[in-house]
Design a protein around this motif. Sequence first.
Motif, PDB file in Angstrom:
ATOM      1  N   ARG A   1      38.166  36.072  39.629  1.00 32.26           N
ATOM      2  CA  ARG A   1      39.492  35.655  40.024  1.00 32.26           C
ATOM      3  C   ARG A   1      39.693  34.183  39.855  1.00 32.26           C
ATOM      4  O   ARG A   1      38.725  33.523  40.243  1.00 32.26           O
ATOM      5  CB  ARG A   1      40.083  36.225  41.346  1.00 32.26           C
TER       6      ARG A   1
ATOM      7  N   GLN B   1      44.473  48.303  39.463  1.00 37.22           N
ATOM      8  CA  GLN B   1      43.334  47.955  38.698  1.00 37.22           C
ATOM      9  C   GLN B   1      42.030  48.992  39.061  1.00 37.22           C
ATOM     10  O   GLN B   1      41.742  48.903  40.214  1.00 37.22           O
ATOM     11  CB  GLN B   1      43.015  46.382  38.541  1.00 37.22           C
TER      12      GLN B   1
ATOM     13  N   HIS C   1      33.595  41.218  37.544  1.00 37.34           N
ATOM     14  CA  HIS C   1      35.145  40.845  37.646  1.00 37.34           C
ATOM     15  C   HIS C   1      34.944  39.523  38.294  1.00 37.34           C
ATOM     16  O   HIS C   1      34.205  39.158  39.364  1.00 37.34           O
ATOM     17  CB  HIS C   1      36.101  41.824  38.348  1.00 37.34           C
TER      18      HIS C   1
ATOM     19  N   CYS D   1      48.089  45.840  43.693  1.00 36.89           N
ATOM     20  CA  CYS D   1      48.670  44.466  43.853  1.00 36.89           C
ATOM     21  C   CYS D   1      49.933  44.771  44.554  1.00 36.89           C
ATOM     22  O   CYS D   1      50.849  45.590  44.134  1.00 36.89           O
ATOM     23  CB  CYS D   1      48.932  43.753  42.575  1.00 36.89           C
TER      24      CYS D   1
ATOM     25  N   SER E   1      43.127  37.898  37.425  1.00 38.67           N
ATOM     26  CA  SER E   1      42.127  38.671  37.397  1.00 38.67           C
ATOM     27  C   SER E   1      41.311  38.687  35.766  1.00 38.67           C
ATOM     28  O   SER E   1      42.196  39.067  35.073  1.00 38.67           O
ATOM     29  CB  SER E   1      42.610  40.299  37.847  1.00 38.67           C
TER      30      SER E   1
ATOM     31  N   TYR F   1      37.110  37.646  49.841  1.00 41.75           N
ATOM     32  CA  TYR F   1      38.423  38.140  49.733  1.00 41.75           C
ATOM     33  C   TYR F   1      39.302  37.262  50.785  1.00 41.75           C
ATOM     34  O   TYR F   1      40.414  37.611  50.919  1.00 41.75           O
ATOM     35  CB  TYR F   1      38.561  39.783  50.090  1.00 41.75           C
TER      36      TYR F   1
ATOM     37  N   ARG G   1      42.252  46.654  48.542  1.00 39.45           N
ATOM     38  CA  ARG G   1      40.953  46.934  47.788  1.00 39.45           C
ATOM     39  C   ARG G   1      40.436  48.259  48.405  1.00 39.45           C
ATOM     40  O   ARG G   1      40.258  48.452  49.716  1.00 39.45           O
ATOM     41  CB  ARG G   1      39.990  45.816  48.006  1.00 39.45           C
TER      42      ARG G   1
END
Length: 322
Positions: A286, A275, A284, A158, A168, A138, A303
């Motif tokens: 990115r 999300q 997941h 977001c 994403s 991150y 997050r």
Amino acid sequence: MTAITEVQSLADWRGEEFTGGTERKFSLTEVHQAEVIAAVDAVDAAGLALTDISRENFPLPTLGPFLKRLTTELMDGRGFGLVQGVPVAELSEGQRDIAAVGIGCHVGYVVPQNPGKAALLHVRDVGADPRVPTTRSYQHSQKLGYHADPTDIVALLCIRPAKSGGLSTIVSSVAVHNEIVRIRPDLAEVLYQPWWFDLRTGDGPDSFRAHPVYIAHGDGRISVRYGPDYMRSAQRGAHVPPLTADQVEAMAVLDRLTNDPRFVFAMDLHAGDMQFLNNHVVLHSRTAYEDHPEPERRRDLIRLWLDDDRNPNASARTVVED
């Protein structure tokens, strides 16, 4: 080892099924937004710490029941959902943190994310070099490999998207599992054996942990724990054995399938989108992104790590940052 078989699950889906782009989306109404703002104001006025926020002191009379149903969808259904319209533009930076935690409390139990037991963290490009073994995913703007976080649920609110990129994308780890069982049952067995992961907490032995990529549960469900970036960097551990030829091949097949357009579902997050993903059945990623030059316009996501609080042991979880 018992032969690995396909898993029957609602979480067995492919991205190509969702051509309309509206699946598992829920837009907040003006009433819902007003509830969020009122709850944030009350917590802010009381001076509560983020770790003290709960469903009781963050009431959402009409939104709360929906979020409870969302938990069921996450844990017993498809495994993902998107809440749109969180009123981030009407809130200060600190109030956005409160909103994220408050909404999250209605979905699950908030799990501390690092040794400081923070209730949340901000996903921002801080200029960290992704080639450095202890850099967190991150902290930079490069593409991420498909992975699952170590709690039941991961949530991303977001605040601001990037100038470009940062898309994403998610895949069903159940669908990928079943495809591997069909095309390479020999490699499916390899994925149920121990693999080494890098926790990136330092260079000592405590920074490395071994566990399977897939775990079968007695109720017919499976869980995934995958992260190619962290698995490859685990090779720096002095006591970590080299990846076997079968492991290298299994990772190649996993990476090919998780990047296969048939399996991928893209979720382009905008300001106010939140999300939610079930880490047991959804992987997941990115895409790489480019930020605006102005600090106040740079990409920022909050997050949260959550556990399903229908599990009586959820509040006992202690997580070191992963």
